[in-house]
Enzyme design. Structure first.
Site, PDB file in Angstrom:
ATOM      1  N   GLU A 187     -24.221  34.795 -28.234  1.00 17.21           N
ATOM      2  CA  GLU A 187     -24.404  36.253 -28.275  1.00 17.21           C
ATOM      3  C   GLU A 187     -25.787  36.640 -27.786  1.00 17.21           C
ATOM      4  O   GLU A 187     -26.767  36.023 -28.226  1.00 17.21           O
ATOM      5  CB  GLU A 187     -24.194  36.752 -29.709  1.00 17.21           C
ATOM      6  CG  GLU A 187     -22.740  36.679 -30.116  1.00 17.21           C
ATOM      7  CD  GLU A 187     -22.474  37.158 -31.545  1.00 17.21           C
ATOM      8  OE1 GLU A 187     -23.365  37.750 -32.170  1.00 17.21           O
ATOM      9  OE2 GLU A 187     -21.361  36.924 -32.018  1.00 17.21           O
ATOM     10  N   HIS A 240     -20.659  42.602 -31.751  1.00 15.23           N
ATOM     11  CA  HIS A 240     -20.929  42.218 -33.144  1.00 15.23           C
ATOM     12  C   HIS A 240     -21.209  43.474 -34.002  1.00 15.23           C
ATOM     13  O   HIS A 240     -22.269  43.612 -34.605  1.00 15.23           O
ATOM     14  CB  HIS A 240     -22.124  41.247 -33.200  1.00 15.23           C
ATOM     15  CG  HIS A 240     -22.111  40.398 -34.443  1.00 15.23           C
ATOM     16  ND1 HIS A 240     -22.517  39.096 -34.473  1.00 15.23           N
ATOM     17  CD2 HIS A 240     -21.758  40.677 -35.718  1.00 15.23           C
ATOM     18  CE1 HIS A 240     -22.411  38.602 -35.695  1.00 15.23           C
ATOM     19  NE2 HIS A 240     -21.957  39.559 -36.471  1.00 15.23           N
ATOM     20  N   ARG A 261     -16.957  35.033 -36.839  1.00  9.64           N
ATOM     21  CA  ARG A 261     -18.039  34.346 -36.137  1.00  9.64           C
ATOM     22  C   ARG A 261     -17.525  33.717 -34.843  1.00  9.64           C
ATOM     23  O   ARG A 261     -16.442  33.112 -34.837  1.00  9.64           O
ATOM     24  CB  ARG A 261     -18.601  33.206 -36.990  1.00  9.64           C
ATOM     25  CG  ARG A 261     -19.656  33.622 -37.987  1.00  9.64           C
ATOM     26  CD  ARG A 261     -20.914  34.143 -37.288  1.00  9.64           C
ATOM     27  NE  ARG A 261     -21.900  34.630 -38.235  1.00  9.64           N
ATOM     28  CZ  ARG A 261     -21.917  35.862 -38.762  1.00  9.64           C
ATOM     29  NH1 ARG A 261     -20.997  36.754 -38.416  1.00  9.64           N
ATOM     30  NH2 ARG A 261     -22.858  36.223 -39.605  1.00  9.64           N
TER      31      ARG A 261
HETATM   32  N1  LIG Z   1     -18.534  40.781 -37.554  1.00 10.14           N
HETATM   33  C1  LIG Z   1     -19.395  41.048 -38.493  1.00 10.14           C
HETATM   34  O1  LIG Z   1     -20.293  41.835 -38.312  1.00 10.14           O
HETATM   35  C2  LIG Z   1     -19.257  40.372 -39.822  1.00 10.14           C
HETATM   36  C3  LIG Z   1     -19.581  41.085 -40.973  1.00 10.14           C
HETATM   37  C4  LIG Z   1     -19.441  40.451 -42.204  1.00 10.14           C
HETATM   38  C5  LIG Z   1     -18.989  39.155 -42.253  1.00 10.14           C
HETATM   39  N2  LIG Z   1     -18.700  38.491 -41.119  1.00 10.14           N
HETATM   40  C6  LIG Z   1     -18.183  37.121 -41.154  1.00 10.14           C
HETATM   41  O2  LIG Z   1     -16.984  37.124 -41.887  1.00 10.14           O
HETATM   42  C7  LIG Z   1     -16.901  35.958 -42.651  1.00 10.14           C
HETATM   43  C8  LIG Z   1     -16.074  36.237 -43.893  1.00 10.14           C
HETATM   44  O3  LIG Z   1     -16.763  37.121 -44.752  1.00 10.14           O
HETATM   45  P1  LIG Z   1     -16.282  37.329 -46.269  1.00 10.14           P
HETATM   46  O4  LIG Z   1     -17.252  38.279 -46.871  1.00 10.14           O
HETATM   47  O5  LIG Z   1     -14.849  37.626 -46.321  1.00 10.14           O
HETATM   48  O6  LIG Z   1     -16.551  35.868 -46.817  1.00 10.14           O
HETATM   49  P2  LIG Z   1     -15.881  35.163 -48.057  1.00 10.14           P
HETATM   50  O7  LIG Z   1     -16.757  34.046 -48.423  1.00 10.14           O
HETATM   51  O8  LIG Z   1     -15.542  36.173 -49.095  1.00 10.14           O
HETATM   52  O9  LIG Z   1     -14.518  34.600 -47.460  1.00 10.14           O
HETATM   53  C9  LIG Z   1     -14.422  33.470 -46.654  1.00 10.14           C
HETATM   54  C10 LIG Z   1     -13.131  32.796 -46.978  1.00 10.14           C
HETATM   55  O10 LIG Z   1     -12.934  31.724 -46.054  1.00 10.14           O
HETATM   56  C11 LIG Z   1     -12.258  30.710 -46.760  1.00 10.14           C
HETATM   57  N3  LIG Z   1     -12.355  29.435 -46.097  1.00 10.14           N
HETATM   58  C12 LIG Z   1     -13.379  28.538 -46.143  1.00 10.14           C
HETATM   59  N4  LIG Z   1     -13.059  27.440 -45.422  1.00 10.14           N
HETATM   60  C13 LIG Z   1     -11.824  27.666 -44.912  1.00 10.14           C
HETATM   61  C14 LIG Z   1     -10.955  26.899 -44.076  1.00 10.14           C
HETATM   62  N5  LIG Z   1     -11.310  25.684 -43.659  1.00 10.14           N
HETATM   63  N6  LIG Z   1      -9.771  27.406 -43.740  1.00 10.14           N
HETATM   64  C15 LIG Z   1      -9.414  28.647 -44.175  1.00 10.14           C
HETATM   65  N7  LIG Z   1     -10.179  29.414 -44.988  1.00 10.14           N
HETATM   66  C16 LIG Z   1     -11.368  28.926 -45.338  1.00 10.14           C
HETATM   67  C17 LIG Z   1     -12.931  30.721 -48.114  1.00 10.14           C
HETATM   68  O11 LIG Z   1     -12.138  30.077 -49.097  1.00 10.14           O
HETATM   69  C18 LIG Z   1     -13.106  32.183 -48.373  1.00 10.14           C
HETATM   70  O12 LIG Z   1     -12.021  32.696 -49.121  1.00 10.14           O
HETATM   71  C19 LIG Z   1     -18.346  35.632 -42.976  1.00 10.14           C
HETATM   72  O13 LIG Z   1     -18.540  34.249 -43.133  1.00 10.14           O
HETATM   73  C20 LIG Z   1     -19.126  36.149 -41.808  1.00 10.14           C
HETATM   74  O14 LIG Z   1     -19.378  35.095 -40.933  1.00 10.14           O
HETATM   75  C21 LIG Z   1     -18.798  39.085 -39.896  1.00 10.14           C
HETATM   76  O1  LIG Z   2     -26.351  41.834 -39.226  1.00 19.68           O
HETATM   77  C1  LIG Z   2     -25.278  42.210 -38.731  1.00 19.68           C
HETATM   78  O2  LIG Z   2     -25.091  43.331 -38.287  1.00 19.68           O
HETATM   79  C2  LIG Z   2     -24.094  41.251 -38.727  1.00 19.68           C
HETATM   80  C3  LIG Z   2     -23.772  40.823 -40.104  1.00 19.68           C
HETATM   81  C4  LIG Z   2     -22.533  40.030 -40.213  1.00 19.68           C
HETATM   82  O3  LIG Z   2     -22.275  39.224 -39.155  1.00 19.68           O
HETATM   83  C5  LIG Z   2     -22.541  39.251 -41.498  1.00 19.68           C
HETATM   84  O4  LIG Z   2     -22.274  38.067 -41.485  1.00 19.68           O
HETATM   85  O5  LIG Z   2     -22.798  39.877 -42.537  1.00 19.68           O
END
Ligand SMILES: NC(=O)c1ccc[n+]([C@@H]2O[C@H](COP(=O)([O-])OP(=O)(O)OC[C@H]3O[C@@H](n4cnc5c(N)ncnc54)[C@H](O)[C@@H]3O)[C@@H](O)[C@H]2O)c1
Ligand SMILES: O=C(O)CC[C@@H](O)C(=O)O
Length: 524
Positions: free
Chosen positions: A258, A276, A229
């Protein structure tokens, strides 16, 4: 007809079960396009583009559930959703692999300058010396946030021969051992990693976790990646360290704003970017759309949801076990509220027997929502009951007891209010149903349904007859009647059930009799 708004683009294959349901009307338009009809929708499905704000909840007065086709829910005001009694669900693992693969592709591209080299070749340049890269093999990869995506990246990094450093304050020893990583402090990760990638949610604690000060602790020539993010890496801090040459390069899929507007980061040759795209694969989009579709269908059918952000999550099996107590608790809360028309300070719930082994927090919220629903003018359900109780200065608690009052299961609610306390006990008898078995110190046994009349009176001859006569004179048919007393000639209670509501004149007449202490109507 149930109305569902899908306000962001979503895989139509994933949405198909919703589109096929004959009792569901699916509208695929933006919020702005249906501005005048927002109050109609029962469910809202979004990706990250729709901002689900308090203002939107106020306009969507019929909304019951928001489904986020993805992981991050930072575009949804969860507190406002909870306040408005709207369940928020997400699709937590549908895009894990796609995002991990995208991060890996970004990392390889960053260290081998692939995007920059691509542009030059297409501009008829053949400059091999300008794009000498760095191997991933043997490098230390620092992963901040070791959840689903962080874990998948570690697996891939190991195959590439990288050393893995992890910082996640919530990582359990078991999970770390299972994946074969060890958790270190943030400072250890910063000082030892050659490449750092962030995979946390964007929350107060992670906003700017990499900033001017923390980046200064990293190795000179470090590479930074953010495919989670915008804002987890503070953009001003990153720009500072790109300008002074401390950071060798950055790969960004996400931005603080964004799409990025006048963002200086886009001017650096050693910063590579994507719009993204982490979750933008056919597979991930199908997965997340199918997951939220199924969850929303389950919810609208009254079945449990498994990935709620603001409700305890229940499996179908657990939900089936809880259901009878859920309905009983809701009615008990409602009865107590109608019997105690005074300000209340405390609601204490006690569980005894087999019900104590279930997810009691859910049952407690159901009881509280039944209690508050009878006295506040807004939608109250399990989602917002705790918050509304708190707002109104009502504390609530739950306790498991090993007492044995003879019932296979027993719920007891004790409400403390201004100059008045009230205790109600209920049980659920399999294949028979809900029973209220105690009011204050009285044992009683009735089925909590319909229009009830609760009378406190003196245990004297003629009282019951007089009540019967008054009702008969008003042509009111008594469906069932239960009486209870503590001792002969002492305080006693009656609980009568009717097929239709009672007139106020009738209850006032009954209240006027000397031996009748109080008369309360209860509508369930
Ligand atoms: N770019 C994209 O399109 C895209 C796609 C999917 C997810 N994401 C982002 O990726 C992030 C992670 O996804 P995920 O499925 O692995 O989530 P998840 O919940 O499985 O993992 C997040 C991890 O962050 C850790 N965490 C929380 N607070 C923390 C801190 N202060 N310091 C260090 N670690 C900490 C948690 O303990 C957890 O293990 C999501 O929150 C989302 O914002 C982005
Ligand atoms: O909708 C999307 O393509 C982005 C999703 C991604 O950021 C997520 O947090 O799952």
């Amino acid at each position: 007809m149930i109305h569902v708004l899908v306000s962001d683009s979503m895989s139509s294959e994933g949405l198909q079960p919703l589109l096929d349901a004959s009792h569901i009307n699916v509208v695929q338009k933006t919020v702005e396009e249906v501005e005048d009809e927002l109050h109609l929708f029962d469910a809202l499905l979004v990706r990250s583009a729709t901002k689900v704000t308090e203002d939107l909840f106020k306009k969507m007065t019929n909304l019951k559930i928001v489904g986020r086709a993805g992981v991050g829910v930072d575009n949804i005001d969860i507190e406002a959703a909870t306040k408005h009694g709207v369940v928020v669900i997400n699709a937590p693992n549908g895009n894990t692999i796609s995002t991990a693969e995208h991060t890996f592709a970004m990392m390889a591209s960053l260290l081998r300058h692939i995007p920059q080299a691509n542009v030059t070749v297409k501009s008829n340049e053949w400059n091999r010396t300008a794009f000498v890269g760095t191997e991933l093999y043997g490098k230390s990869l620092g992963i901040i946030g070791f959840g689903r995506i962080g874990g998948e990246i570690a697996k891939r990094a190991r195959v590439f021969g990288m050393n893995i450093l992890v910082f996640d304050p919530f990582l359990t020893k078991d999970r770390a051992e299972k994946i074969g990583v060890s958790n270190c402090t943030l400072d250890e990760l910063l000082t030892n990693a050659d490449i750092i990638t962030v995979h946390t949610p964007l929350i107060k604690e992670t906003r700017g976790i990499l900033n001017k000060e923390t980046i200064a602790k990293t190795k000179k020539g470090v590479y930074l990646l953010n495919c989670a993010r915008g804002g987890i890496i503070d953009e001003t801090g990153l720009i500072h360290h790109l300008e002074n040459g401390h950071v060798a390069g950055a790969a960004l899929d996400v931005f603080e704003v964004e799409p990025p507007v006048n963002n200086k980061l886009l001017k650096f040759d050693n910063v590579i970017v994507t719009p993204h795209l982490g979750a933008s694969t056919k597979e991930a989009q199908l997965n997340v759309a199918a997951q939220v579709t199924q969850e929303v269908l389950n919810f609208l059918d009254g079945k449990p949801v498994t990935s709620s952000i603001n409700l305890p999550t229940l499996t179908k099996e657990l939900f089936d076990k809880i259901q009878p107590f859920y309905h009983l608790a809701k009615k008990m809360g409602n009865i107590v509220s109608q019997c105690m028309k005074v300000p209340v300070q405390e609601v204490a719930i006690q569980y005894e027997g087999s019900v104590a082994e279930l997810e009691t927090s859910f049952i407690t919220k159901a009881l509280l929502s039944g209690f508050l629903g009878a006295r506040v003018d807004i939608t109250v359900n399990e989602v917002n009951a705790g918050m509304i109780a708190k707002e109104r200065g009502i504390t609530f608690s739950e306790k498991i007891t090993t007492n044995n009052s003879g019932y296979e299961n027993l719920l007891e609610v004790r409400v403390i209010g201004d100059n008045q306390n009230f205790v109600l006990r209920g049980t659920h008898v399999p294949h028979y149903g809900e029973r209220i078995v105690g009011i204050n110190d009285f044992n009683i046994d009735f089925y909590p349904t319909g229009y009830l009349l609760y009378i406190q009176h003196q245990d004297k001859p003629g009282v019951i007859g007089r009540v019967g006569k008054v009702l008969g004179d008003h042509e009111v048919n008594i469906a069932t009647m239960q009486v209870g007393r503590k001792e002969k000639g002492g305080e006693a209670i009656m609980m009568l059930a009717f097929d239709r509501p009672l007139d106020d004149t009738l209850t006032s007449q009954l209240s006027s009799y000397d031996d009748i202490v109080s008369v309360k109507t209860i509508d369930l």
